[in-house]
Design an enzyme around this catalytic site. Structure first.
Site, short mmCIF file in Angstrom:
data_model
loop_
_atom_site.label_atom_id
_atom_site.label_comp_id
_atom_site.label_asym_id
_atom_site.label_seq_id
_atom_site.Cartn_x
_atom_site.Cartn_y
_atom_site.Cartn_z
N GLU A 33 45.23 51.86 40.94
CA GLU A 33 46.47 51.23 41.41
C GLU A 33 47.31 50.84 40.19
O GLU A 33 46.82 50.89 39.05
CB GLU A 33 46.15 50.00 42.25
CG GLU A 33 45.38 48.92 41.50
CD GLU A 33 45.52 47.53 42.11
OE1 GLU A 33 46.65 47.11 42.41
OE2 GLU A 33 44.49 46.85 42.26
N LYS A 167 39.04 38.47 45.72
CA LYS A 167 39.32 37.29 44.91
C LYS A 167 38.83 36.02 45.58
O LYS A 167 38.95 35.86 46.80
CB LYS A 167 40.81 37.23 44.62
CG LYS A 167 41.18 38.19 43.49
CD LYS A 167 42.58 38.69 43.58
CE LYS A 167 42.63 39.83 44.59
NZ LYS A 167 43.92 40.51 44.60
N1 PSU Z 1 43.25 42.52 42.03
C1 PSU Z 1 43.59 42.16 40.79
N2 PSU Z 1 44.87 41.98 40.47
C2 PSU Z 1 45.85 42.23 41.38
C3 PSU Z 1 45.52 42.63 42.70
C4 PSU Z 1 44.19 42.75 42.97
O1 PSU Z 1 42.72 42.00 39.94
O2 PSU Z 1 47.02 42.12 41.02
C5 PSU Z 1 46.58 43.04 43.69
C6 PSU Z 1 46.11 44.37 44.26
O3 PSU Z 1 47.13 45.31 44.06
C7 PSU Z 1 45.90 44.08 45.72
C8 PSU Z 1 46.96 43.06 45.95
O4 PSU Z 1 46.03 45.22 46.53
O5 PSU Z 1 46.82 42.21 44.81
C9 PSU Z 1 46.79 42.31 47.26
O6 PSU Z 1 47.94 41.57 47.51
P1 PSU Z 1 48.12 40.82 48.91
O7 PSU Z 1 47.10 39.73 48.92
O8 PSU Z 1 49.54 40.31 48.88
O9 PSU Z 1 47.90 41.85 49.96
#
Ligand code: PSU
Ligand code: MN
Length: 310
Positions: A33, A167
């Site tokens: 990504e 996370k």
């Molecule tokens: N994991 C990381 N750093 C990030 C993300 C995930 O270590 O920046 C990002 C990924 O791109 C993931 C997104 O798909 O956060 C999820 O965002 P949300 O919770 O808004 O769906």
């Protein structure tokens, strides 16, 4: 609506030459990504280091990296080195539902999340994807409903996502329940507990375990042979030496979530803000752990991709 299944280059999706050649000759490819490498995911210069080290880890294991991103209104699978700086700078977050908008409106740089990358990887015929930690069910989701589009995309695309769990500021038990409801297998690679991103273990038992990459490969092949169309979530904990202390991170997250809520941040802004506040509060330790786990996941993903070509 009729659905396009072509992997030919079009004005909408462009697969890089190296990635296309690798796929055509049954060589291993790992999708990445770009949100994690943009300012939304990691502060500079750690974002550039993460990009370099993930690419190196994939190449060292004998696979070709395919970075996904939107550049000048084209959805890209595999970008050139000369274009790396485009994704390291300011970018708009692009989840799966934003890809068409980013193309139609010719966004200059769109940083793909897990959900967007899974769509692009599967359209290009790539079966393995590496990230840091996936998005999931946010805490208090019963109040505000924030559930990452990553989960739906994991169910919708037949791609193995290698990650360090989700996370720790998310609601991890609900995230696991949600993945079960969606029918997405969650597998620990030589680990018994669901990893919590920068923390080695969340303490939550993982639904399934494989002993090594060969077993993960056999599992993936059986999943696909059964006609399952979902992805697989393969979990690899952050290397122990770089794992943060769970109690310390829990306290930091408590404060970061409160600051995010007090600032009135909701929706897509939540994840980048909490990641930034955590980096500041840990004096950069969370960034070191993030780099370490991203590299490790890229390496495991590449080893799996190689095993799948045999
Ligand atoms: N994991 C990381 N750093 C990030 C993300 C995930 O270590 O920046 C990002 C990924 O791109 C993931 C997104 O798909 O956060 C999820 O965002 P949300 O919770 O808004 O769906
Ligand atoms: Mn969200």
């Amino acid at each position: 609506m009729t659905r396009s299944t072509t992997t030919e280059n079009s004005s909408i999706i462009r697969v890089g030459d190296e990635v296309r050649d690798a796929l055509a000759t049954n060589r291993a490819v790992v999708a990445l990504e770009s949100t994690i490498f943009s300012h939304l995911g990691l502060p500079s210069p750690a974002n550039a280091q993460a990009l370099t080290s993930c690419i190196a880890a994939i190449r060292e294991a004998g696979a070709v990296p395919a970075i996904t991103a939107i550049i000048d209104g084209v959805a890209r699978v595999g970008i050139n080195e000369s274009e790396h700086e485009r994704i390291l700078g300011p970018a708009k977050k692009v989840g799966e539902r934003e890809i068409a908008l980013a193309v139609a409106q010719r966004w200059s740089v769109g940083a793909t999340t897990v959900s967007a990358s899974l769509l692009l990887a599967s359209r290009a015929g790539i079966g393995v994807f590496a990230t840091g930690g996936i998005g999931g069910v946010h805490r208090d989701s019963h109040l505000h409903g924030d559930i990452s589009a990553d989960l739906g995309a994991l169910a919708a695309h037949p791609v193995v996502t290698v990650c360090a769990g989700a996370k720790s500021f998310l609601d991890l038990p609900r995230t696991l329940e949600y993945l079960e409801t969606l029918g997405v297998p969650v597998v620990g690679v030589a680990c018994d507990y669901f990893p919590a991103f920068t923390v080695h273990s969340s303490g939550l038992p993982i639904p399934a375990r494989v002993a090594n990459i060969d077993e993960l490969c056999a599992f993936t092949q059986a999943h696909l042979a059964l006609g399952r169309t979902s992805g697989i979530l393969a979990c690899v904990p952050v290397p122990l030496a770089d794992s943060l202390d769970k109690n310390m991170i829990d306290a930091v997250i408590e404060t970061a979530l409160k600051a995010t809520a007090d600032a009135g941040i909701v929706g897509p802004g939540v994840t980048p803000h909490v990641l930034g506040a955590t980096a500041a509060a840990t004096g950069g330790k969370s960034v070191v752990a993030n780099l370490s786990l991203a590299r490790n996941n890229a390496s495991v993903a590449a080893q799996l991709a190689v095993a799948l070509t045999r």
